[in-house]
Design a protein around this motif. Structure first.
Motif, short mmCIF file in Angstrom:
data_model
loop_
_atom_site.label_atom_id
_atom_site.label_comp_id
_atom_site.label_asym_id
_atom_site.label_seq_id
_atom_site.Cartn_x
_atom_site.Cartn_y
_atom_site.Cartn_z
N UNK A 1 0.83 -1.21 0.00
CA UNK A 1 0.00 0.00 0.00
C UNK A 1 0.86 1.25 0.00
N UNK A 2 1.88 1.29 0.82
CA UNK A 2 2.69 2.50 0.95
C UNK A 2 3.54 2.74 -0.30
N UNK A 3 4.05 1.67 -0.90
CA UNK A 3 4.79 1.84 -2.14
C UNK A 3 3.86 2.33 -3.26
N UNK A 4 2.69 1.71 -3.36
CA UNK A 4 1.76 2.09 -4.44
C UNK A 4 1.27 3.53 -4.25
N UNK A 5 0.91 3.89 -3.03
CA UNK A 5 0.42 5.24 -2.81
C UNK A 5 1.54 6.27 -2.96
N UNK A 6 2.78 5.87 -2.63
CA UNK A 6 3.90 6.76 -2.88
C UNK A 6 3.99 7.09 -4.37
N UNK A 7 3.82 6.07 -5.22
CA UNK A 7 3.86 6.32 -6.66
C UNK A 7 2.77 7.28 -7.09
N UNK A 8 1.56 7.08 -6.58
CA UNK A 8 0.45 7.95 -6.94
C UNK A 8 0.67 9.37 -6.42
N UNK B 1 12.23 4.00 -7.81
CA UNK B 1 12.31 3.23 -6.56
C UNK B 1 10.98 2.56 -6.25
N UNK B 2 9.87 3.20 -6.62
CA UNK B 2 8.55 2.60 -6.43
C UNK B 2 8.44 1.32 -7.25
N UNK C 1 10.73 -0.90 -8.21
CA UNK C 1 11.42 -2.04 -7.61
C UNK C 1 10.83 -2.38 -6.25
N UNK C 2 10.48 -1.36 -5.46
CA UNK C 2 9.94 -1.62 -4.13
C UNK C 2 8.60 -2.32 -4.17
N UNK C 3 7.74 -1.92 -5.10
CA UNK C 3 6.42 -2.52 -5.19
C UNK C 3 6.49 -3.97 -5.64
N UNK C 4 7.39 -4.27 -6.56
CA UNK C 4 7.55 -5.66 -7.01
C UNK C 4 7.95 -6.55 -5.85
N UNK C 5 8.94 -6.12 -5.07
CA UNK C 5 9.38 -6.93 -3.93
C UNK C 5 8.30 -7.08 -2.88
N UNK C 6 7.56 -6.00 -2.60
CA UNK C 6 6.49 -6.06 -1.59
C UNK C 6 5.37 -6.98 -2.04
#
Length: 453
Positions: free
Chosen positions: A294-301, A327-328, A330-335
């Motif tokens: 959630x935090x990675x996805x919302x960071x992107x938005x 960074x979003x 790579x971070x979102x894929x791992x999460x």
């Protein structure tokens, strides 16, 4: 009065990780009117995960005294007439009148700053000021409390939770014989609710003296610890659900440390749970992973939203070159991979059968992962998800508009937007996670501590 002020000071001195009281936010839409902000559609999965550890609770219903107030209001209502709709309306009006009088009693007793957590406190302050201005020594219950008291007051915010704790039948607004009736009686008797207050709750034409209200507020106020009978009944009701009982006991065993986030505390508790609570441990693991997604996805938005702010639009080529969006990716894929691993490991039958509530979020995460993690592709994936989510919401019969739209080679702001991030978003730490009801459970546990010490 001295005892009341001492209790106010004690309450103010408690560790306050919950100083922010959520209300009508993206973080807990359950039991609230309307829909949450939720720009990427994570709320349904979030509520499913919250149900895996603390079913029946919400974040906003975190003031134990309101449960006694609700049950007291129902107990003062007229006897059944045989007409269910009429009976329910009469009970509702009695509850609303008692809530208004109680809110005013809180303000009168506090004398200075209003007590934290009273719903409609500004309305109650306005009534107190009007009474002082007019020199009146008594008041009725006809003053306004909140724009829509039914939705935003004790009925709307605490009603569902009270039903889940087997205190109140929400459809008929009647009390359960085992807990609701006893809690209503405990609130009225142990706070010394004056006869004039009880009668003013029953009858809209009756008045109660200001001094009586003020005195009652020192005993029944929101900052005053629940009475022994109230606290005992609330703890019993909290533990009626087996999952909620085990999680509440874990929260009681491992209290929050100063400065510790809710997610960090849950992770710490997970490490200490035994095999008897493996379902809780697995649910907590999924919660931590879900919040990372959630935090990675919302960071992107939020990053795209922020980049658009200055000129109202941003070129797609600039999004593709943005380091935060990279960074979003790579971070979102791992999460997302970690979340799927946690879901696969969760063995509780209720968890697996309820996964449909997370299906659309998982599909979005899978699609975003397939984008390859590039900044430009992740931005488009997030914007596509946002548009789908917004089009699924309605306001006065019309579909809601997305806050951002792709137009040719750029992304443009629309008039419909809001943001949960202040300043430039650069890290998932800049995104506030959902809250998982532990503050509400802690409040009920703390009420029990007050009477057992």
């Amino acid at each position: 009065m001295a005892r009341y002020m001492a209790r106010q000071a004690t309450a103010a001195a408690r560790p306050r990780d919950d100083a922010f009281i959520p209300f009508l936010t993206a973080y807990d839409p359950s039991d609230l009117p309307g829909t949450s902000v939720d720009p990427l559609g994570f709320d349904r999965g979030y509520n499913f995960l919250g149900d895996q550890i603390l079913p029946g609770l919400t974040n906003v219903a975190r003031q134990p005294r309101y449960f006694g107030l609700l049950c007291a209001g129902v107990s003062l209502a007229p006897a059944p007439s045989g007409r269910s709709a009429v009976d329910r309306d009469a009970r509702e009006e009695c509850i609303l009148r008692l809530e208004r009088l109680w809110a005013l009693a809180n303000v009168l007793a506090a004398e200075g700053e209003p007590p934290l957590g009273v719903r409609g406190v500004r309305y109650a302050q306005a009534e107190r000021n009007a009474l002082a201005r007019d020199g009146r020594r008594s008041t009725g219950s006809r003053f306004r409390l909140l724009g829509r008291q039914v939705q935003y007051g004790v009925l709307g915010i605490y009603g569902n939770v009270a039903a889940g704790m087997r205190l109140v039948d929400r459809a008929s607004l009647t009390l359960s014989a085992d807990y609701g009736e006893a809690l209503g009686a405990a609130f009225l008797d142990e706070t010394g609710t004056p006869y004039t207050v009880r009668e003013a709750a029953r009858d809209p034409d009756r008045e109660v003296g200001i001094d009586a209200l003020r005195s009652w507020g020192t005993r029944a106020g929101i900052a005053v610890p629940a009475s022994e009978g109230e606290a005992r009944l609330l703890l019993q009701a909290l533990e009626l659900d087996e999952t909620r009982r085990r999680m509440a006991r874990a929260l009681g065993r491992w209290r929050a440390k100063n400065g510790e986030s809710e997610l960090a505390r849950l992770a710490r508790i997970r490490e200490r749970l035994t095999a008897a609570d493996v379902d809780l441990a697995q649910a907590i693991a999924a919660i931590v992973a879900y919040e990372a997604c959630y935090r990675w996805a919302l960071l992107g938005f939020e990053r795209v939203l922020w980049l658009c702010e200055a000129a109202g639009a941003v070129e797609l080529r600039d999004l593709a070159a943005d380091d935060v969006l990279a960074s979003v990716g790579s971070g979102l894929v791992g999460a997302a991979l970690e979340l799927e691993s946690c879901i696969s490991a969760a063995t509780a039958p209720g968890f697996q059968t309820g996964l449909v509530r997370m299906q659309d979020v998982r599909a979005f995460l899978a699609a975003a992962s397939r984008s390859g993690g590039s900044a430009g592709e992740i931005a488009l994936a997030v914007l596509s998800r946002h548009a789908d989510v917004q089009h699924g919401k309605f306001d006065r019969g019309r579909r809601k508009s997305p806050w951002l739209e792709v137009q040719g080679t750029c992304v443009s702001l629309t008039l419909a937007r809001a943001s949960e991030v202040r300043g430039e978003p650069r890290s998932p730490d800049d995104v506030r996670p959902h809250e998982y009801r532990t503050a509400s459970a802690d409040a009920l546990l703390f009420a029990g501590d007050e009477v057992t010490q």
